[in-house]
Design a protein around this motif. Structure first.
Motif, PDB file in Angstrom:
ATOM      1  N   SER A 183       3.467  10.909  -0.831  1.00 36.54           N
ATOM      2  CA  SER A 183       2.126  11.274  -1.319  1.00 36.54           C
ATOM      3  C   SER A 183       1.266  11.941  -0.249  1.00 36.54           C
ATOM      4  O   SER A 183       0.072  12.137  -0.464  1.00 36.54           O
ATOM      5  CB  SER A 183       1.409  10.021  -1.848  1.00 36.54           C
ATOM      6  OG  SER A 183       2.137   9.421  -2.887  1.00 36.54           O
ATOM      7  N   SER A 232     -12.002   8.515  -0.697  1.00 43.25           N
ATOM      8  CA  SER A 232     -10.664   8.261  -1.236  1.00 43.25           C
ATOM      9  C   SER A 232      -9.904   7.261  -0.377  1.00 43.25           C
ATOM     10  O   SER A 232      -9.154   6.430  -0.892  1.00 43.25           O
ATOM     11  CB  SER A 232      -9.877   9.575  -1.331  1.00 43.25           C
ATOM     12  OG  SER A 232     -10.494  10.477  -2.218  1.00 43.25           O
ATOM     13  N   ASN A 267      -3.409   6.720  -2.888  1.00 41.89           N
ATOM     14  CA  ASN A 267      -4.572   7.611  -2.870  1.00 41.89           C
ATOM     15  C   ASN A 267      -5.083   7.816  -1.453  1.00 41.89           C
ATOM     16  O   ASN A 267      -5.479   8.921  -1.073  1.00 41.89           O
ATOM     17  CB  ASN A 267      -5.696   7.027  -3.742  1.00 41.89           C
ATOM     18  CG  ASN A 267      -5.520   7.369  -5.210  1.00 41.89           C
ATOM     19  OD1 ASN A 267      -4.478   7.848  -5.616  1.00 41.89           O
ATOM     20  ND2 ASN A 267      -6.537   7.104  -6.008  1.00 41.89           N
ATOM     21  N   ASN A 290      -8.268   5.902 -10.993  1.00 45.47           N
ATOM     22  CA  ASN A 290      -6.936   6.523 -11.028  1.00 45.47           C
ATOM     23  C   ASN A 290      -5.798   5.541 -10.790  1.00 45.47           C
ATOM     24  O   ASN A 290      -4.853   5.487 -11.581  1.00 45.47           O
ATOM     25  CB  ASN A 290      -6.874   7.685 -10.034  1.00 45.47           C
ATOM     26  CG  ASN A 290      -7.455   8.959 -10.604  1.00 45.47           C
ATOM     27  OD1 ASN A 290      -7.437   9.168 -11.818  1.00 45.47           O
ATOM     28  ND2 ASN A 290      -7.990   9.818  -9.766  1.00 45.47           N
ATOM     29  N   PRO A 291      -5.820   4.730  -9.708  1.00 45.34           N
ATOM     30  CA  PRO A 291      -4.719   3.775  -9.551  1.00 45.34           C
ATOM     31  C   PRO A 291      -4.706   2.690 -10.627  1.00 45.34           C
ATOM     32  O   PRO A 291      -3.642   2.171 -10.968  1.00 45.34           O
ATOM     33  CB  PRO A 291      -4.962   3.179  -8.156  1.00 45.34           C
ATOM     34  CG  PRO A 291      -6.379   3.468  -7.823  1.00 45.34           C
ATOM     35  CD  PRO A 291      -6.707   4.745  -8.531  1.00 45.34           C
ATOM     36  N   GLY A 311     -11.590   6.895  -7.221  1.00 39.64           N
ATOM     37  CA  GLY A 311     -10.494   6.354  -6.428  1.00 39.64           C
ATOM     38  C   GLY A 311     -10.039   4.984  -6.887  1.00 39.64           C
ATOM     39  O   GLY A 311      -8.974   4.515  -6.476  1.00 39.64           O
ATOM     40  N   GLY A 365      -8.998   3.549  -1.882  1.00 35.35           N
ATOM     41  CA  GLY A 365      -7.575   3.215  -1.942  1.00 35.35           C
ATOM     42  C   GLY A 365      -7.272   1.880  -1.302  1.00 35.35           C
ATOM     43  O   GLY A 365      -6.472   1.087  -1.806  1.00 35.35           O
TER      44      GLY A 365
END
Length: 399
Positions: free
Chosen positions: A23, A263, A144, A320-321, A317, A267
């Motif tokens: 990533s 981010s 992320n 999304n996960p 942030g 994360g």
């Protein structure tokens, strides 16, 4: 079928590093977006739109690569597919540093995106397949952060290279050597076709053909809309600041620069916040995003806008996960790579149609003001949040 009783060391820092390194490159354009003005001068006989196309065409390549990723993975296995995608992106990423014709650069940029599309789905399926839930949520958040750190490093390097020439800027993609080496050394080939359950490897049934279902499609559509509405910040905030005499485009660029830090922090914080918020995680942070977006058009100073953008970036942030973690609940057995590909297609479509969506929305509502478009995006986030409540109850989701 059990392949053995020996526990998999899912806590191995080297295994985590190898998987997370996939990533490192999550943005297809940020590192070289600064070359646009110089390329416009160099390609003076090419239209401005066609020159700008060189920066965004990788997105189209990503869509193609995402479609074929599963097919390649079925033949080569996960590890060699990831290495193939990384090597394709590396080779074609640096071509503009050596070949200066427009067709050569156009083709190389498209193929760079194809390479990204090949390896990116596996950056998620590796995490969801071989790590237990306790570690999985942590790594989805860290993913992320790693992407943000990778973007920051590449932007930093590109800032030096662009002073040499716009051609040299594309050498920044030599950075992909790092994940190639880490995956080659620390991600075992034997994890290609296994999942880990209760610390033990379970061999995937080779007779199971990857498939999808309505839950996966629904999740892809949610990702599409989240990406679409969040794009209002990058597409409209700079224009709003200039039109409202709050600041310049350069001020907006500096504000966006802080999103990398956001981010990274979100994360790292995701695992703990997901524990506290549980099944309400997405709802809470979508509502908070809605409040922030609705407030943006009424902010009249750069510091206030900076805080609002940072809060929105932090929320994104987390969202999304959290949505990515739901892929485990929805994906049919043995189909995580296909599921990830479908989700990525939704995300990329959201990014591609965003400018046209806001243009059409402005025409329909009779108000094309940039601030008003951001406010509309905030209202749309409220709808997304309440839809999420319905989905969590209907599908009995835990996050």
């Amino acid at each position: 079928m059990r392949t053995g009783d020996k526990p998999v060391n899912t806590s191995s820092p080297l295994l985590m590093l190898g998987v997370l390194s996939i990533s490192f490159l999550m943005s297809v354009s940020n590192a070289v977006s600064g070359t646009i003005p110089l390329m416009k001068q160099y390609f003076s006989n090419i239209s401005e739109a066609n020159v700008e196309l060189l920066v965004v065409i990788p997105t189209g390549g990503v869509l193609l690569g995402t479609v074929v990723s599963g097919l390649i993975s079925n033949k080569l296995g996960k590890k060699y597919t990831v290495l193939m995608g990384l090597i394709v992106s590396l080779i074609f990423g640096v071509i503009p540093a050596f070949f200066y014709s427009y067709p050569a650069i156009f083709l190389s940029r498209a193929m760079f995106g194809v390479g990204m599309g090949i390896f990116t789905p596996l950056s998620v399926s590796y995490i969801t397949d071989i790590f237990p839930e306790r570690i999985r949520n942590r790594l989805l958040g860290w993913r992320n952060s790693v992407g943000a750190i990778g973007d920051a490093i590449m932007l930093f390097i590109a800032g030096f290279l662009i002073n040499v020439s716009w051609h040299a800027t594309y050498l920044v993609f030599l950075f992909l050597i790092v994940p190639i080496v880490l995956v080659a050394l620390f991600v075992p080939k034997r994890l290609d076709r296994v999942t880990v359950e209760e610390g033990k490897e379970v061999e995937e049934d080779s007779d199971i053909r990857p498939s999808t279902n309505g839950g996966v499609i629904q999740l892809a559509i949610v990702f599409l809309f989240v990406c679409l509405f969040y794009s209002s910040i990058s597409l409209k905030l700079a224009s709003h600041m200039v039109d409202s005499h709050i600041g310049s485009a350069a001020d907006a660029t500096r504000i966006f620069g802080f999103l990398v830090l956001c981010s990274i922090v979100s994360g790292i914080a995701f695992e703990q916040l997901a524990k506290w918020c549980g099944k309400a995680t997405v709802f809470i942070f979508e509502m908070l995003t809605a409040v922030v977006l609705i407030a943006m058009p009424f902010a009249n100073s750069i510091p206030v806008l900076l805080v609002l953008v940072l809060v929105a970036g932090f929320c994104n942030g987390i969202i999304n996960p959290a949505l990515t973690a739901r892929m485990v609940a929805y994906s049919p057995k043995g189909s995580m790579n296909l599921t990830t590909s479908i989700i990525l297609i939704g995300i990329n479509i959201g990014s591609l149609v965003a400018p046209y969506f806001f243009q059409a929305l402005g025409l329909i509502l009779g108000n094309r003001d940039s601030g008003f478009m951001i406010l509309c995006a905030g209202v749309c986030y409220i709808l997304l949040a309440f839809y999420d409540v319905f989905i969590v109850r209907k599908d009995k989701l835990t996050i």
